[in-house]
Design an enzyme around this catalytic site. Structure first.
Site, mmCIF file in Angstrom:
data_model
loop_
_atom_site.group_PDB
_atom_site.id
_atom_site.type_symbol
_atom_site.label_atom_id
_atom_site.label_comp_id
_atom_site.label_asym_id
_atom_site.label_seq_id
_atom_site.Cartn_x
_atom_site.Cartn_y
_atom_site.Cartn_z
ATOM 1 N N LYS A 1 16.289 9.086 -7.613
ATOM 2 C CA LYS A 1 14.899 9.241 -8.040
ATOM 3 C C LYS A 1 14.035 9.207 -6.784
ATOM 4 O O LYS A 1 13.763 8.141 -6.223
ATOM 5 C CB LYS A 1 14.464 8.134 -9.001
ATOM 6 C CG LYS A 1 13.098 8.449 -9.660
ATOM 7 C CD LYS A 1 12.326 7.230 -10.044
ATOM 8 C CE LYS A 1 11.547 6.635 -8.907
ATOM 9 N NZ LYS A 1 10.484 7.537 -8.358
ATOM 10 N N PRO A 2 13.593 10.371 -6.317
ATOM 11 C CA PRO A 2 12.769 10.395 -5.102
ATOM 12 C C PRO A 2 11.331 9.977 -5.392
ATOM 13 O O PRO A 2 10.902 9.941 -6.557
ATOM 14 C CB PRO A 2 12.836 11.864 -4.681
ATOM 15 C CG PRO A 2 13.003 12.611 -5.975
ATOM 16 C CD PRO A 2 13.834 11.720 -6.857
ATOM 17 N N GLU B 1 7.405 10.239 -5.858
ATOM 18 C CA GLU B 1 6.635 11.321 -6.494
ATOM 19 C C GLU B 1 5.859 12.149 -5.473
ATOM 20 O O GLU B 1 5.542 13.316 -5.729
ATOM 21 C CB GLU B 1 5.679 10.755 -7.537
ATOM 22 C CG GLU B 1 4.595 9.827 -7.002
ATOM 23 C CD GLU B 1 5.030 8.376 -6.897
ATOM 24 O OE1 GLU B 1 4.162 7.527 -6.600
ATOM 25 O OE2 GLU B 1 6.235 8.090 -7.091
ATOM 26 N N SER C 1 8.512 -1.133 -1.599
ATOM 27 C CA SER C 1 7.748 -2.363 -1.441
ATOM 28 C C SER C 1 8.505 -3.567 -1.995
ATOM 29 O O SER C 1 9.342 -3.447 -2.893
ATOM 30 C CB SER C 1 6.402 -2.245 -2.165
ATOM 31 O OG SER C 1 6.584 -2.267 -3.574
ATOM 32 N N THR D 1 7.790 -4.063 -5.837
ATOM 33 C CA THR D 1 8.593 -3.208 -6.716
ATOM 34 C C THR D 1 10.047 -3.629 -6.704
ATOM 35 O O THR D 1 10.722 -3.619 -7.739
ATOM 36 C CB THR D 1 8.467 -1.737 -6.285
ATOM 37 O OG1 THR D 1 7.092 -1.346 -6.341
ATOM 38 C CG2 THR D 1 9.283 -0.825 -7.194
ATOM 39 N N GLY D 2 10.555 -4.019 -5.540
ATOM 40 C CA GLY D 2 11.933 -4.478 -5.440
ATOM 41 C C GLY D 2 12.206 -5.671 -6.341
ATOM 42 O O GLY D 2 13.270 -5.760 -6.976
ATOM 43 N N GLU E 1 16.006 -2.529 0.545
ATOM 44 C CA GLU E 1 15.360 -2.468 1.861
ATOM 45 C C GLU E 1 13.875 -2.453 1.577
ATOM 46 O O GLU E 1 13.324 -1.441 1.170
ATOM 47 C CB GLU E 1 15.814 -1.223 2.627
ATOM 48 C CG GLU E 1 15.434 -1.264 4.094
ATOM 49 C CD GLU E 1 14.191 -0.470 4.397
ATOM 50 O OE1 GLU E 1 13.118 -1.102 4.581
ATOM 51 O OE2 GLU E 1 14.268 0.761 4.451
ATOM 52 N N ARG F 1 4.701 6.026 15.336
ATOM 53 C CA ARG F 1 5.581 7.018 14.721
ATOM 54 C C ARG F 1 5.197 7.171 13.253
ATOM 55 O O ARG F 1 4.997 6.198 12.530
ATOM 56 C CB ARG F 1 7.035 6.567 14.853
ATOM 57 C CG ARG F 1 8.060 7.577 14.387
ATOM 58 C CD ARG F 1 9.445 7.202 14.880
ATOM 59 N NE ARG F 1 9.855 5.874 14.461
ATOM 60 C CZ ARG F 1 10.890 5.626 13.649
ATOM 61 N NH1 ARG F 1 11.617 6.623 13.182
ATOM 62 N NH2 ARG F 1 11.215 4.396 13.340
ATOM 63 N N CYS G 1 8.707 1.357 7.814
ATOM 64 C CA CYS G 1 8.932 -0.044 7.447
ATOM 65 C C CYS G 1 9.273 -0.904 8.652
ATOM 66 O O CYS G 1 9.161 -2.132 8.590
ATOM 67 C CB CYS G 1 10.029 -0.138 6.394
ATOM 68 S SG CYS G 1 11.543 0.716 6.858
ATOM 69 N N GLU H 1 1.434 -6.150 5.704
ATOM 70 C CA GLU H 1 1.874 -4.909 6.328
ATOM 71 C C GLU H 1 0.788 -3.852 6.122
ATOM 72 O O GLU H 1 0.439 -3.521 4.995
ATOM 73 C CB GLU H 1 3.188 -4.456 5.683
ATOM 74 C CG GLU H 1 3.805 -3.233 6.325
ATOM 75 C CD GLU H 1 5.138 -2.874 5.685
ATOM 76 O OE1 GLU H 1 5.997 -2.310 6.383
ATOM 77 O OE2 GLU H 1 5.320 -3.150 4.480
ATOM 78 N N SER I 1 16.607 2.425 15.282
ATOM 79 C CA SER I 1 17.400 2.955 14.171
ATOM 80 C C SER I 1 18.472 3.920 14.661
ATOM 81 O O SER I 1 18.221 4.763 15.524
ATOM 82 C CB SER I 1 16.500 3.654 13.154
ATOM 83 O OG SER I 1 15.565 2.751 12.608
#
Length: 526
Positions: A219-220, A222, A276, A279-280, A297, A325, A331, A429, A489
């Site tokens: 589910k990407p 929106e 976020s 939501t997590g 994550e 960046r 994040c 953040e 990363s």
């Protein structure tokens, strides 16, 4: 670990792969609306990759409704995308479950080969994929091109790791017994991804899942569904079997119910989410009822510490790379700059000069642009709120500080000094192009400030003192540390945080373990 049973009620069993050159129609008993065609996107975007429908069980399927996707730089509509809901989510899960029953039995070598073909197709289409990212997220094209290479690297890496899933043989006290440990795929993984890295956040999860023998429903976000759908087109071309990779785009209005459906479906064995912390926590609650394996994550609040012993020029270069960046919308980007008193003024001066000289705000497709728009108006409002709060409490605007004239979603790269710990930008953040600088005196003070947050994803510090480097690296309460380095990363290294920044690790040799389950087998009577 999922147990495969035949689902007689499954609306999409045994689906054949969609030929990449033509549109496929859903089965008569599949609960979806008639399919639509490719998007007619802006000039310069590949019509072959710009898909607008969901991808379920190897078929392109539409929904009863659509939602618009906009270019955050101009506000122009890029296209209307299928607004999948709970029925489509459940159909995708069942298609993935049916596919898992055979995919888990595919040899590691064959899974490796298919992932490598997917990687090759990403590289062949890297320029078109990058343009899609820039169009839907606003990210400067050079950064988007970098993301595609980063994204493809996860498919390459996990294509190699697929063949390195080893078990164990354990010696036992009894001579007539042998003990074995097997590693087996979990089952269907529900993958929920953010907008800021619309391609890499998918491949980092999906590459590991498919390599392990799991199937996925993606589910990407929106704001950026086109990248996920373009990956589906290439997965199909690569020969990834129907149902192994599924995509269900949906609007913000339906995101909550679709997320809940994925987390509570009994056929889903694994949830992987990037987004976020708030939501997590909701998704964790849903997943807890059926005790699903979970990777999270979540939010970060990365400190960037500059000690007196640091090379100032190197620290400024690292600060520029880490902070700005994707216009500060990552994040792991630095959110709090802690600078020791002896080097503070020099660092702030050089940091301001670098911002003014090297950063150029504009449309991501313009060659000179290094800073694109924020993703939407809500993001701009948050940045504006943090800056105004800091100013009201005594912070000084060294450069920037307001919206940029280029457009509604643009904000000036901003440097604040005289920042204190009671300001919002020190506590939350920001997720935008704001660099607040806090002066400190001692190492203990800096570490205490850095560790005061309830999250701990990444942290950075600059020092030339070897003893200090060891002390601070070990004491920082984060999952990843950059020492004299602003970009950390890599597909080869574990990505993840501690405290409320999440659970589990992605990428590296450890990433595939998130999709595997251990089984102990006691072989007796020998």
């Amino acid at each position: 670990m999922a147990t495969c049973l035949r689902l007689r009620s499954c609306p999409a069993p045994h689906l054949r792969r969609a030929p990449p050159s033509r549109v496929c129609r859903p089965r008569a008993d599949c609960p979806v609306a008639p399919i639509r065609c490719y998007a007619r996107g802006p000039a310069g975007l590949s019509s072959a990759l710009l898909r607008t429908d969901g991808f379920v069980g190897g078929l392109w399927v539409s929904a009863a409704a659509t939602f618009p996707v906009h270019d955050p730089a101009s506000g122009a509509e890029l296209g209307l995308v299928a607004d999948c809901g709970v029925p489509e989510a459940r159909a995708a899960v069942r298609a993935a479950y049916e596919a898992f029953c055979s995919w888990r039995g595919v040899s590691a070598k064959e899974r490796s080969s298919l992932l490598r073909k997917w990687y090759d197709l990403m590289i062949q289409n890297k320029d078109d994929l990058a343009k899609i990212i820039t169009a839907e997220s606003g990210k400067p094209l050079k950064e988007a091109q970098g993301e595609i290479l980063y994204s493809a690297n996860f498919l390459e890496w996990f294509s190699e790791e697929a063949r390195r899933v080893y078990g164990d043989i354990i010696s036992t006290p009894a001579k007539e017994r042998r003990a074995l440990v097997l590693k087996q795929p979990l089952g269907v993984a529900a993958v929920i991804t953010p907008w800021n890295f619309p391609s890499a956040m998918i491949t980092r999860k999906v590459g590991a899942a498919l390599a392990a023998g799991c199937t996925v429903v993606v589910k990407p976000a929106e704001d950026t569904p086109f990248s996920a759908l373009a990956l589906a087109e290439l997965a199909n071309q690569a020969g990834i079997p129907p149902g192994v990779y599924n995509v269900i785009p949906c609007s913000q209005k339906k995101a909550k119910e679709v997320g809940e459906a994925l987390c509570t479906d009994p056929l889903v064995s694994k949830i992987s989410f990037t987004g976020s912390t708030a939501t997590g926590k909701v998704l964790l609650h849903h997943a807890a009822n059926s005790v699903k394996r979970v990777s999270m994550e979540l939010g970060g609040h990365a400190p960037f510490i500059v000690f007196d012993s640091a090379n100032v020029d190197q620290a400024v270069a690292g600060a520029m790379a880490s902070k700005f960046r994707n216009s500060g919308q990552t994040c792991v980007c630095s959110n709090r700059f802690l600078v020791q008193s002896g080097i503070h003024d020099s660092f702030v001066k050089k940091f301001a000069e670098a911002i003014k000289t090297n950063l150029h705000v504009g449309n991501g497709f313009e060659e000179r642009t290094t800073q694109g728009p924020l993703i939407n108006a809500k993001a701009v409002e948050k940045v504006e709120k943090h800056v105004s709060d800091a100013i009201s409490k005594g912070a000084t605007v060294v450069t920037g500080g307001k919206r940029h004239h280029v457009g509604e979603n643009f904000f000036e790269p901003t440097l604040l000094s005289n920042v204190t710990r009671d300001m919002l930008c020190s506590q939350e953040e920001t997720f935008g192009p704001v660099a607040p600088v806090i002066k400190f005196n001692t190492e203990e003070e800096a570490v205490a400030i850095a560790n005061a947050a309830d999250v701990g994803l990444a942290g950075y510090f600059y020092s030339q003192d070897p003893a200090q480097i060891w002390r601070v690296a070990e004491r920082l309460e984060v999952g990843m540390v950059g020492v004299n380095e602003g970009l950390i990363s890599s597909a080869e290294c574990p990505f993840g945080g501690v405290k409320q920044s999440g659970l589990g690790r992605e990428g590296s040799k450890y990433g595939i373990d998130e999709y595997l389950e251990l089984k102990y087998v006691c072989f007796g009577g020998l």
